[in-house]
Design an enzyme around this catalytic site. Structure first.
Site, PDB file in Angstrom:
ATOM      1  N   HIS A 176     -23.495  22.637  -9.020  1.00 22.81           N
ATOM      2  CA  HIS A 176     -23.929  21.154  -8.899  1.00 22.81           C
ATOM      3  C   HIS A 176     -24.372  20.767 -10.472  1.00 22.81           C
ATOM      4  CE1 HIS A 176     -25.801  21.820  -4.578  1.00 22.81           C
ATOM      5  NE2 HIS A 176     -24.514  21.900  -4.471  1.00 22.81           N
TER       6      HIS A 176
ATOM      7  N   ASP B  99     -18.930  18.787  -4.059  1.00 19.26           N
ATOM      8  CA  ASP B  99     -18.697  18.103  -5.355  1.00 19.26           C
ATOM      9  C   ASP B  99     -18.682  16.660  -5.289  1.00 19.26           C
ATOM     10  OD1 ASP B  99     -18.296  20.531  -6.498  1.00 19.26           O
ATOM     11  OD2 ASP B  99     -16.142  20.621  -5.979  1.00 19.26           O
TER      12      ASP B  99
HETATM   13  P1  GDP Z   1     -22.065  18.595  -6.291  1.00 16.72           P
HETATM   14  O1  GDP Z   1     -21.613  19.817  -6.062  1.00 16.72           O
HETATM   15  O2  GDP Z   1     -21.973  17.697  -5.224  1.00 16.72           O
HETATM   16  O3  GDP Z   1     -23.450  18.616  -6.804  1.00 16.72           O
HETATM   17  O4  GDP Z   1     -21.053  17.948  -7.353  1.00 16.72           O
HETATM   18  P2  GDP Z   1     -20.652  18.373  -8.786  1.00 16.72           P
HETATM   19  O5  GDP Z   1     -21.754  18.271  -9.808  1.00 16.72           O
HETATM   20  O6  GDP Z   1     -20.006  19.898  -8.589  1.00 16.72           O
HETATM   21  O7  GDP Z   1     -19.577  17.302  -8.983  1.00 16.72           O
HETATM   22  C1  GDP Z   1     -19.695  15.996  -9.143  1.00 16.72           C
HETATM   23  C2  GDP Z   1     -19.315  15.547 -10.469  1.00 16.72           C
HETATM   24  O8  GDP Z   1     -19.433  14.350 -10.681  1.00 16.72           O
HETATM   25  C3  GDP Z   1     -19.972  16.103 -11.714  1.00 16.72           C
HETATM   26  O9  GDP Z   1     -19.144  16.351 -12.799  1.00 16.72           O
HETATM   27  C4  GDP Z   1     -21.148  15.069 -11.977  1.00 16.72           C
HETATM   28  O10 GDP Z   1     -21.586  15.156 -13.483  1.00 16.72           O
HETATM   29  C5  GDP Z   1     -20.107  13.908 -11.695  1.00 16.72           C
HETATM   30  N1  GDP Z   1     -21.052  12.701 -11.310  1.00 16.72           N
HETATM   31  C6  GDP Z   1     -21.903  12.796 -10.405  1.00 16.72           C
HETATM   32  N2  GDP Z   1     -22.126  11.249 -10.080  1.00 16.72           N
HETATM   33  C7  GDP Z   1     -21.434  10.617 -11.051  1.00 16.72           C
HETATM   34  C8  GDP Z   1     -21.008   9.081 -11.217  1.00 16.72           C
HETATM   35  O11 GDP Z   1     -21.656   8.233 -10.398  1.00 16.72           O
HETATM   36  N3  GDP Z   1     -20.010   8.672 -12.267  1.00 16.72           N
HETATM   37  C9  GDP Z   1     -19.482   9.681 -12.846  1.00 16.72           C
HETATM   38  N4  GDP Z   1     -18.529   9.320 -13.553  1.00 16.72           N
HETATM   39  N5  GDP Z   1     -19.675  10.924 -12.498  1.00 16.72           N
HETATM   40  C10 GDP Z   1     -20.536  11.432 -11.839  1.00 16.72           C
HETATM   41  P1  IMO Z   2     -17.514  23.713  -8.191  1.00 11.84           P
HETATM   42  O1  IMO Z   2     -17.700  24.728  -9.118  1.00 11.84           O
HETATM   43  C1  IMO Z   2     -16.015  22.831  -4.155  1.00 11.84           C
HETATM   44  C2  IMO Z   2     -14.612  26.129  -1.837  1.00 11.84           C
HETATM   45  C3  IMO Z   2     -13.490  27.216  -1.969  1.00 11.84           C
HETATM   46  C4  IMO Z   2     -13.171  27.516  -0.396  1.00 11.84           C
HETATM   47  C5  IMO Z   2     -14.518  27.380   0.144  1.00 11.84           C
HETATM   48  C6  IMO Z   2     -15.395  28.417   0.377  1.00 11.84           C
HETATM   49  O2  IMO Z   2     -16.172  23.188  -8.387  1.00 11.84           O
HETATM   50  O3  IMO Z   2     -18.578  22.889  -7.989  1.00 11.84           O
HETATM   51  P2  IMO Z   2     -16.157  30.597  -0.680  1.00 11.84           P
HETATM   52  O4  IMO Z   2     -16.640  31.136  -2.038  1.00 11.84           O
HETATM   53  O5  IMO Z   2     -17.471  30.255   0.200  1.00 11.84           O
HETATM   54  O6  IMO Z   2     -15.092  31.542  -0.082  1.00 11.84           O
HETATM   55  O7  IMO Z   2     -15.347  29.182  -0.823  1.00 11.84           O
HETATM   56  O8  IMO Z   2     -15.271  26.401  -0.734  1.00 11.84           O
HETATM   57  N1  IMO Z   2     -15.331  26.044  -2.899  1.00 11.84           N
HETATM   58  C7  IMO Z   2     -15.607  24.926  -3.438  1.00 11.84           C
HETATM   59  N2  IMO Z   2     -15.397  23.665  -3.314  1.00 11.84           N
HETATM   60  N3  IMO Z   2     -16.465  23.043  -5.572  1.00 11.84           N
HETATM   61  C8  IMO Z   2     -16.788  24.383  -5.910  1.00 11.84           C
HETATM   62  O9  IMO Z   2     -17.261  24.651  -6.774  1.00 11.84           O
HETATM   63  C9  IMO Z   2     -16.136  25.101  -4.771  1.00 11.84           C
HETATM   64  N4  IMO Z   2     -16.558  26.654  -4.852  1.00 11.84           N
HETATM   65  C10 IMO Z   2     -15.785  27.134  -3.756  1.00 11.84           C
HETATM   66  O10 IMO Z   2     -12.399  26.824  -2.731  1.00 11.84           O
HETATM   67  O11 IMO Z   2     -12.250  26.677  -0.053  1.00 11.84           O
HETATM   68 MG    MG Z   3     -20.039  21.098  -6.918  1.00 11.53          MG
END
Ligand code: GDP
Ligand code: IMO
Ligand code: MG
Length: 426
Positions: A40, A12
């Protein structure tokens, strides 16, 4: 040219956003590990999306998207994800799924849930999407490659053997209803028709793309701390989250992977159980969680509140090193604008000694954060695209993090939308 976009931390970090941005200039975007368990988030002209299995290059008209063999392929989830993006007005993406990809079975999901239920308060915090059981079976050589779905006799025979093994555990240990191999066979025949249009020899496709000097992006899921070898075992996921695995999964010669971008946030967040040294609690955590990400730090897939904390330079430097990162991208700098002072974790105190090296998980459980405080900038920088226009304190914060990481922070993200970025170094 091959470039990887990977997470330096617990996941994340904003990989989806950075991949979507770089996909504009890429010919091929390859998702190389994990399954539909995490998300993502991407916000661009088409709207807001949380992608689970689809590569984040699907919005780029130029890119061919590949799901490589290291991914846990949940066919029904993939197909409904594709439908959801098409329903939202995104042009049908060019998608190829490796015939070597293994298929996530309905019983993987059941076994994941049964085991978390059995472990109760000792559970891993898995997403119960079958990831652990799926990869266990892959390495126990009782998984099913996509190509095997197209051979009826082989499929039926293997299903009978696997069900006998699974049923011993399902009925004996979990006291749940036994699997029926014929029912599974019928389900897989349906799934194979759903996936048929995308099945491909992606190894040849990728090799030909490299021979033709195309630009290829590898997209990882989660981050270094969730890698089963290099992370906080056992609170990890079950496939390698490091860039090196992208080469194996996609069949790319390692020497061709020239650029590795480790994505990291201006603070920390983590989902699930496991040590998290710079974690915040109570009010302080709630303030950061509410302001983090695009809609607060809540899971893209599960909606769970994410654990949050200060930037952890010890973990992130390690995360960057294990990725073999050639550069870092720092996201969510805008989120920190509410703070008078910004603490950064620069060391761990373990049994009275301070270390800057990232230790093994049992030691991490005893580590206390050593904090250094940086001045805040107390204003809204959201959407700023000119690095030099950022407040001096914001630039000093980035300089400080860069010195801690040991790799250049080239891109600073100042908002969740595709073009909310400031280039710091070309
Ligand atoms: P990923 O799993 O690495 O793709 O990341 P996620 O999408 O799960 O989580 C990243 C969060 O940060 C999401 O809510 C994005 O929309 C948000 N995000 C990414 N870059 C920025 C930023 O520069 N500023 C802010 N405020 N939010 C961001
Ligand atoms: P979002 O939806 C971050 C973590 C789980 C666990 C580990 C392994 O927030 O982008 P698995 O499903 O492989 O047994 O999980 O990874 N995990 C995450 N961490 N963001 C997520 O999704 C995650 N989904 C699973 O908590 O530690
Ligand atoms: Mg994520």
């Amino acid at each position: 040219m091959v470039k990887a976009i990977v997470g330096a931390n617990w996941g994340d970090e904003g990989k989806g956003k950075i991949t979507d941005l770089l996909a504009e200039q890429s010919d091929v975007v390859i998702r190389f590990q994990g399954g539909a368990n995490a998300g993502h988030t991407i916000i661009n002209d088409f709207g807001r999306f949380a992608l689970h299995t689809l590569p984040s290059g699907i919005f780029s008209p130029k890119a061919t998207n590949v799901i490589a063999s290291g991914v846990a392929l949940d066919i029904r989830k993939l197909v409904s994800e594709l439908k959801a993006v098409e329903d939202a007005g995104v042009p049908t993406p060019r998608l190829l799924v490796s015939e070597r990809c293994q298929v996530l079975m309905p019983y993987h999901v059941l076994l994941d849930a049964y085991e978390e239920e059995r472990l109760s308060d000792k559970a891993f915090g898995s997403t119960k999407s079958g990831i652990g059981p799926f990869y266990s079976d892959k390495y126990a050589k009782i998984g099913f490659q996509l190509c095997e779905l197209f051979d009826d006799a082989l499929l039926k025979e293997r299903l009978e053997k696997v069900c006998a093994l699974k049923n011993a555990v399902i009925t004996g240990l979990y006291h749940k209803p036994a699997l029926d191999p014929l029912e599974l066979f019928a389900e897989l025949l349906e799934q194979r028709e759903l996936i048929r249009p995308y099945r491909a020899d992606t190894l040849t496709f990728v090799r030909e793309a490299l021979d033709a000097d195309k630009s290829v992006l590898l997209e990882g899921q989660l981050g270094t701390m969730k890698d089963p070898d290099l992370g906080i075992y056992p609170m990890v996921t079950s496939s390698h989250t490091v860039a090196a695995y992208g080469c194996i999964s996609a069949g790319i010669p390692p020497a061709q992977l020239r650029e590795i971008v480790a994505v990291t946030k201006a603070y920390s967040s983590s989902v699930g159980a496991g040590p998290f040294v710079s974690e915040l609690f109570g009010d302080e955590a709630e303030k950061l969680r509410r302001r983090g990400g695009d809609k607060g730090e809540y899971g893209a897939t599960t909606g769970r509140p994410r654990r949050v904390g200060w930037f952890d330079a010890v973990a992130t430097r390690y995360g960057v090193q294990m990725q073999g990162a050639t550069e870092a991208a720092l996201t969510c700098l805008d989120v920190m604008g509410y703070l008078d002072e910004i603490p950064v974790c620069v060391g761990y105190e373990i049994d009275g000694k301070v270390t800057r090296s990232f230790p093994t998980a049992p030691l991490l459980d005893r580590a206390k954060p050593v904090l250094k405080t940086m001045p805040g900038w107390k204003c809204d920088i959201r959407g700023c695209t000119d690095y030099n226009a950022l407040p001096a304190q914001a630039r000093a914060y980035v300089d400080f993090l860069e010195a801690e990481l040991g790799v250049p922070i080239k891109l600073v993200s100042t908002g969740p939308k595709r073009h909310e970025n400031a280039v710091r170094r070309p």
